[in-house]
Design a protein around this motif. Structure first.
Motif, PDB file in Angstrom:
ATOM      1  N   LEU A 152      -0.540  -2.249 -22.059  1.00  0.00           N
ATOM      2  CA  LEU A 152      -0.363  -3.379 -21.136  1.00  0.00           C
ATOM      3  C   LEU A 152       1.068  -3.884 -21.219  1.00  0.00           C
ATOM      4  CD1 LEU A 152      -3.706  -5.334 -21.678  1.00  0.00           C
ATOM      5  CD2 LEU A 152      -3.104  -3.716 -19.861  1.00  0.00           C
ATOM      6  N   LEU A 153       1.624  -3.835 -22.428  1.00  0.00           N
ATOM      7  CA  LEU A 153       3.022  -4.243 -22.609  1.00  0.00           C
ATOM      8  C   LEU A 153       3.947  -3.286 -21.854  1.00  0.00           C
ATOM      9  CD1 LEU A 153       4.838  -6.275 -24.053  1.00  0.00           C
ATOM     10  CD2 LEU A 153       4.957  -4.707 -25.978  1.00  0.00           C
ATOM     11  N   ASP A 154       3.648  -1.991 -21.926  1.00  0.00           N
ATOM     12  CA  ASP A 154       4.461  -1.012 -21.208  1.00  0.00           C
ATOM     13  C   ASP A 154       4.444  -1.296 -19.705  1.00  0.00           C
ATOM     14  OD1 ASP A 154       5.031   0.228 -23.549  1.00  0.00           O
ATOM     15  OD2 ASP A 154       3.681   1.915 -23.270  1.00  0.00           O
ATOM     16  N   ILE A 155       3.273  -1.653 -19.186  1.00  0.00           N
ATOM     17  CA  ILE A 155       3.149  -1.945 -17.757  1.00  0.00           C
ATOM     18  C   ILE A 155       3.987  -3.167 -17.399  1.00  0.00           C
ATOM     19  CG2 ILE A 155       1.540  -2.685 -15.949  1.00  0.00           C
ATOM     20  CD1 ILE A 155      -0.643  -1.057 -17.458  1.00  0.00           C
ATOM     21  N   GLU A 156       3.945  -4.180 -18.282  1.00  0.00           N
ATOM     22  CA  GLU A 156       4.720  -5.397 -18.028  1.00  0.00           C
ATOM     23  C   GLU A 156       6.216  -5.107 -18.072  1.00  0.00           C
ATOM     24  OE1 GLU A 156       3.691  -8.713 -20.455  1.00  0.00           O
ATOM     25  OE2 GLU A 156       1.572  -8.650 -19.893  1.00  0.00           O
ATOM     26  N   ILE A 157       6.624  -4.272 -19.032  1.00  0.00           N
ATOM     27  CA  ILE A 157       8.042  -3.926 -19.147  1.00  0.00           C
ATOM     28  C   ILE A 157       8.492  -3.168 -17.902  1.00  0.00           C
ATOM     29  CG2 ILE A 157       9.715  -2.497 -20.394  1.00  0.00           C
ATOM     30  CD1 ILE A 157       8.105  -3.149 -22.965  1.00  0.00           C
ATOM     31  N   ALA A 158       7.658  -2.237 -17.433  1.00  0.00           N
ATOM     32  CA  ALA A 158       8.010  -1.454 -16.246  1.00  0.00           C
ATOM     33  C   ALA A 158       8.276  -2.375 -15.053  1.00  0.00           C
ATOM     34  CB  ALA A 158       6.896  -0.461 -15.911  1.00  0.00           C
ATOM     35  N   GLU A 159       7.514  -3.456 -14.970  1.00  0.00           N
ATOM     36  CA  GLU A 159       7.664  -4.382 -13.841  1.00  0.00           C
ATOM     37  C   GLU A 159       9.008  -5.104 -13.860  1.00  0.00           C
ATOM     38  OE1 GLU A 159       4.247  -6.872 -14.227  1.00  0.00           O
ATOM     39  OE2 GLU A 159       2.912  -5.450 -13.224  1.00  0.00           O
TER      40      GLU A 159
ATOM     41  N   ARG B  81       0.672   9.627 -22.906  1.00  0.00           N
ATOM     42  CA  ARG B  81       2.053   9.524 -22.464  1.00  0.00           C
ATOM     43  C   ARG B  81       2.113   8.566 -21.287  1.00  0.00           C
ATOM     44  NH1 ARG B  81       4.146  15.662 -21.967  1.00  0.00           N
ATOM     45  NH2 ARG B  81       6.136  14.604 -21.662  1.00  0.00           N
ATOM     46  N   GLY B  82       3.190   7.793 -21.245  1.00  0.00           N
ATOM     47  CA  GLY B  82       3.334   6.819 -20.170  1.00  0.00           C
ATOM     48  C   GLY B  82       4.642   7.026 -19.427  1.00  0.00           C
ATOM     49  N   PHE B  83       4.637   6.712 -18.142  1.00  0.00           N
ATOM     50  CA  PHE B  83       5.811   6.889 -17.307  1.00  0.00           C
ATOM     51  C   PHE B  83       5.995   5.688 -16.384  1.00  0.00           C
ATOM     52  CE2 PHE B  83       4.075  10.978 -18.372  1.00  0.00           C
ATOM     53  CZ  PHE B  83       5.178  11.768 -18.654  1.00  0.00           C
ATOM     54  N   ALA B  84       7.243   5.214 -16.307  1.00  0.00           N
ATOM     55  CA  ALA B  84       7.592   4.228 -15.292  1.00  0.00           C
ATOM     56  C   ALA B  84       7.913   5.004 -14.018  1.00  0.00           C
ATOM     57  CB  ALA B  84       8.807   3.412 -15.726  1.00  0.00           C
ATOM     58  N   ILE B  85       7.421   4.515 -12.893  1.00  0.00           N
ATOM     59  CA  ILE B  85       7.643   5.199 -11.622  1.00  0.00           C
ATOM     60  C   ILE B  85       8.135   4.203 -10.578  1.00  0.00           C
ATOM     61  CG2 ILE B  85       6.535   6.437  -9.723  1.00  0.00           C
ATOM     62  CD1 ILE B  85       4.673   7.709 -11.668  1.00  0.00           C
ATOM     63  N   CYS B  86       9.215   4.583  -9.906  1.00  0.00           N
ATOM     64  CA  CYS B  86       9.766   3.731  -8.859  1.00  0.00           C
ATOM     65  C   CYS B  86       8.857   3.774  -7.623  1.00  0.00           C
ATOM     66  CB  CYS B  86      11.171   4.186  -8.478  1.00  0.00           C
ATOM     67  SG  CYS B  86      11.863   3.263  -7.096  1.00  0.00           S
ATOM     68  N   PRO B  87       8.421   2.612  -7.126  1.00  0.00           N
ATOM     69  CA  PRO B  87       7.540   2.588  -5.956  1.00  0.00           C
ATOM     70  C   PRO B  87       8.275   2.899  -4.656  1.00  0.00           C
ATOM     71  CG  PRO B  87       8.036   0.363  -6.643  1.00  0.00           C
ATOM     72  CD  PRO B  87       8.654   1.275  -7.673  1.00  0.00           C
ATOM     73  N   GLU B  88       9.611   2.942  -4.710  1.00  0.00           N
ATOM     74  CA  GLU B  88      10.376   3.237  -3.499  1.00  0.00           C
ATOM     75  C   GLU B  88      10.720   4.713  -3.360  1.00  0.00           C
ATOM     76  OE1 GLU B  88      10.106  -0.139  -1.508  1.00  0.00           O
ATOM     77  OE2 GLU B  88      11.253   1.585  -0.818  1.00  0.00           O
ATOM     78  N   CYS B  89      11.271   5.292  -4.444  1.00  0.00           N
ATOM     79  CA  CYS B  89      11.755   6.673  -4.331  1.00  0.00           C
ATOM     80  C   CYS B  89      10.985   7.655  -5.208  1.00  0.00           C
ATOM     81  CB  CYS B  89      13.254   6.733  -4.645  1.00  0.00           C
ATOM     82  SG  CYS B  89      13.642   6.462  -6.379  1.00  0.00           S
TER      83      CYS B  89
ATOM     84  N   ALA C 174       0.839  -1.202   0.000  1.00  0.00           N
ATOM     85  CA  ALA C 174       0.000   0.000   0.000  1.00  0.00           C
ATOM     86  C   ALA C 174       0.870   1.247   0.000  1.00  0.00           C
ATOM     87  CB  ALA C 174      -0.928  -0.003   1.203  1.00  0.00           C
ATOM     88  N   ALA C 175       1.983   1.204   0.743  1.00  0.00           N
ATOM     89  CA  ALA C 175       2.885   2.364   0.806  1.00  0.00           C
ATOM     90  C   ALA C 175       3.514   2.626  -0.554  1.00  0.00           C
ATOM     91  CB  ALA C 175       3.966   2.120   1.854  1.00  0.00           C
ATOM     92  N   GLN C 176       3.886   1.570  -1.263  1.00  0.00           N
ATOM     93  CA  GLN C 176       4.479   1.732  -2.584  1.00  0.00           C
ATOM     94  C   GLN C 176       3.451   2.275  -3.570  1.00  0.00           C
ATOM     95  OE1 GLN C 176       5.980  -2.272  -3.087  1.00  0.00           O
ATOM     96  NE2 GLN C 176       8.069  -1.614  -2.685  1.00  0.00           N
ATOM     97  N   ARG C 177       2.216   1.786  -3.427  1.00  0.00           N
ATOM     98  CA  ARG C 177       1.122   2.267  -4.281  1.00  0.00           C
ATOM     99  C   ARG C 177       0.923   3.770  -4.058  1.00  0.00           C
ATOM    100  NH1 ARG C 177      -0.312   0.323  -8.826  1.00  0.00           N
ATOM    101  NH2 ARG C 177      -0.759   2.427  -9.447  1.00  0.00           N
ATOM    102  N   ASP C 178       0.990   4.183  -2.790  1.00  0.00           N
ATOM    103  CA  ASP C 178       0.847   5.597  -2.458  1.00  0.00           C
ATOM    104  C   ASP C 178       1.971   6.416  -3.080  1.00  0.00           C
ATOM    105  OD1 ASP C 178      -1.453   5.199  -1.061  1.00  0.00           O
ATOM    106  OD2 ASP C 178      -0.528   5.291   0.925  1.00  0.00           O
ATOM    107  N   GLN C 179       3.193   5.860  -2.996  1.00  0.00           N
ATOM    108  CA  GLN C 179       4.356   6.551  -3.554  1.00  0.00           C
ATOM    109  C   GLN C 179       4.160   6.789  -5.049  1.00  0.00           C
ATOM    110  OE1 GLN C 179       6.967   8.599  -3.490  1.00  0.00           O
ATOM    111  NE2 GLN C 179       8.361   7.280  -2.353  1.00  0.00           N
TER     112      GLN C 179
ATOM    113  N   GLY D  90      11.553  -3.506 -10.280  1.00  0.00           N
ATOM    114  CA  GLY D  90      10.115  -3.600 -10.465  1.00  0.00           C
ATOM    115  C   GLY D  90       9.454  -2.250 -10.313  1.00  0.00           C
ATOM    116  N   LEU D  91       9.221  -1.578 -11.432  1.00  0.00           N
ATOM    117  CA  LEU D  91       8.643  -0.242 -11.386  1.00  0.00           C
ATOM    118  C   LEU D  91       7.155  -0.268 -11.722  1.00  0.00           C
ATOM    119  CD1 LEU D  91      11.444   1.802 -13.210  1.00  0.00           C
ATOM    120  CD2 LEU D  91      11.286   1.153 -10.798  1.00  0.00           C
ATOM    121  N   GLY D  92       6.457   0.702 -11.178  1.00  0.00           N
ATOM    122  CA  GLY D  92       5.057   0.875 -11.539  1.00  0.00           C
ATOM    123  C   GLY D  92       4.962   1.664 -12.841  1.00  0.00           C
ATOM    124  N   HIS D  93       3.783   1.833 -13.349  1.00  0.00           N
ATOM    125  CA  HIS D  93       3.598   2.570 -14.594  1.00  0.00           C
ATOM    126  C   HIS D  93       2.288   3.335 -14.518  1.00  0.00           C
ATOM    127  CE1 HIS D  93       2.969   3.346 -18.918  1.00  0.00           C
ATOM    128  NE2 HIS D  93       4.269   3.227 -19.018  1.00  0.00           N
ATOM    129  N   VAL D  94       2.336   4.588 -14.965  1.00  0.00           N
ATOM    130  CA  VAL D  94       1.095   5.363 -15.025  1.00  0.00           C
ATOM    131  C   VAL D  94       0.964   5.964 -16.426  1.00  0.00           C
ATOM    132  CG1 VAL D  94       1.050   5.933 -12.562  1.00  0.00           C
ATOM    133  CG2 VAL D  94       2.192   7.475 -14.176  1.00  0.00           C
TER     134      VAL D  94
END
Ligand SMILES: [Zn+2]
Length: 88
Positions: free
Chosen positions: A40-47, A74-82, A4-9, A58-62
């Protein structure tokens, strides 16, 4: 799986992105036109990506889509930690 914390990040980073990049006219979301599997492919690649800043695996994607219906997005990979983001 993201905690949940990573999702929030990721959510916070996405909000920041929308402001910083001047994504005026874009709203959070993914395309609903054309090849719907494309993002969906972008989301999989981000992971499978590693954060360049903190090394987290393992990055999230928005995604953001144009609100005017111009079929632009436009799509962005986002680190769930930082919260580091990278457009792709
Ligand atoms: Zn990171």
């Amino acid at each position: 799986m993201l905690t949940a914390a990573q999702r929030d990040q990721i959510d916070r980073a996405a909000e920041q992105l929308a402001q910083d990049l001047g994504l005026d006219g874009y709203v959070p979301g993914y395309p609903t036109w054309g090849l719907v599997a494309g993002h969906l492919l972008d989301i999989e690649i981000a992971e499978t990506l590693t954060c360049l800043k903190c090394g987290h695996y393992g990055l999230g994607h928005v995604g953001f889509v144009a609100a005017d219906g111009s079929h632009s997005w436009r799509g962005f990979a986002i680190c769930p930690e930082c919260g580091t983001n990278e457009e792709f």
